[in-house]
Design a protein around this motif. Structure first.
Motif: not given
Length: 394
Positions: A179, A230, A260-263, A300
């Motif tokens: 990522k 996060d 963000t990097f996360d769903e 990614e």
């Protein structure tokens, strides 16, 4: 630094192309002049050309002289930003409100340079697909090309792209596995209250008061609802309301972006925005409509292709100038959507200058053009010969 000599020899041509594109910027899905220049240049190289993919996208195809093999895609973005230029360059934008403030004119030119080199040498086995993409700046150009079957019509085993980086020294290249850039949403929040005379606020349900309360409350989401480990950003970048000194308006609008990097983190932020809006709507007796739109996926990079890109970069700029990015960037890039379909990698190439992209005074250093063109050409040439199991360069 060993930029490819053949590309170095026609650097003046690349500079001329870039200056022309810079003076005539076109925003997303309106790149008709730009795509015409690209298509004409490719046709003069006597290669296969396809136009109109994703609206104004252009595809070129170069087959190697070492026989059939795998296929590598190279991608460049073509669109400008809807902003004014303040550089005072002799080739500055000739259109108010349009500016190549992110360097996409340079990216397009670099890929044209790489294409010329590959078309003239063809020193590889397999095929290179040149992808000139429209509308990267938040308008979904990559998704439009994919929806129109980009990779079904022009299958690629791997795909690569780069971006200029004024925060790096000239000729430095940074890569990163995994990522590397944030996913992003854009939001619009419309608050509908009741207008009144400015001298009679008791008759109003003031949407500006609600907008300021909501703006402050949303700043607590990252600091109080997100795990500190996060990474996340919630930025309100626009607040619009009112038209007179003595009128409390009927409505107000907040707009901005989420990174963000996360769903799961993104989903939580969406939920909290809606909960805060609902609570304030109830408290102040107004209506609040929340519209959140996903614009960019998380970028990614794939491990094998990132190492291949780093190796190609070392060929061009030397070992000392190639390193890991170190930490992901909160900026976003719609090449991420191509990487969700085809394995590949994206890197950053440094150039002279210290003014950031998306600034009205940003200037792309022409010295980056042969470097970027050489890197794009080299990754295609090197990787295809590796995949074909033939010795590189003869």
């Amino acid at each position: 630094m060993t930029t490819l000599p053949r590309i170095e020899a026609f650097t003046d041509e690349l500079i001329s192309i870039r200056h022309d594109l810079h003076a005539h910027p076109e925003i997303g899905f309106e790149e008709r002049r730009t795509s015409g220049i690209v298509a004409d240049y490719l046709r003069k190289l006597d290669i296969e050309v396809h136009t109109g993919l994703g609206g104004t996208g252009v595809i070129g195809i170069v087959d190697g002289r070492r026989g059939p093999g795998r296929t590598v895609g190279l991608r460049a973005d073509m669109d400008a930003l809807p902003m004014d230029e303040e550089t005072e360059l002799p080739f500055a934008s000739t259109f108010p409100g349009r500016f190549h403030g992110c360097g996409h004119d340079g990216h397009t030119t670099m890929l044209l340079g790489a294409t010329r080199y590959l078309a003239e040498t063809r020193d590889f086995g397999g095929r290179v697909v040149l992808i000139f993409q429209p509308a990267e700046e938040g308008l979904g150009g990559a998704r439009a090309m994919i929806a129109e079957k980009l990779f079904e019509r022009f299958p690629c085993d791997e795909v690569y792209a780069l971006h200029n980086a004024p925060h790096l020294d000239h000729g430095q290249v940074r890569v990163m596995t995994g990522k590397a850039m944030a996913g992003a949403e854009f939001f619009d929040i419309v608050i509908r209250g009741r207008g009144s005379h400015g001298a009679q606020p008791n008759h109003a349900r003031d949407p500006i008061v609600v907008a300021t309360q909501l703006s402050q409350a949303m700043q607590s989401i990252v600091s109080r609802n997100t795990n500190p480990l996060d990474a996340a950003v919630v930025s309100i970048t626009q607040l619009h309301s009112g038209s007179a000194y003595n009128v409390i308006p009927q409505s107000a609008t907040l707009s901005g972006t989420i990174r963000t990097f996360d769903e799961g983190v993104a989903t939580m932020i969406h939920r909290r925005i809606r909960e805060l809006a609902a609570g304030l709507a109830n408290a102040y007796g107004v209506e609040i409509e929340v519209d959140i739109r996903n614009i960019f996926s998380v970028l990614e990079n794939h491990p094998e292709q990132t190492e291949a890109l780093a190796a190609a970069a070392r060929d061009i700029v030397g070992d000392a100038n190639v390193a890991d990015l170190g930490r992901p960037a909160m900026g976003s890039e719609d090449f991420a959507d191509m990487l969700k379909v085809v394995p590949g990698s994206y890197c950053w190439v440094g150039h002279a200058g210290d003014i950031p992209v998306h600034n009205p005074a940003f200037v792309l250093d022409d010295g980056i053009l042969p470097i970027g063109a050489s890197l794009l050409a080299r990754i295609a040439e090197r990787r295809l010969n590796e995949l074909a199991g033939v010795s590189d360069r003869g």
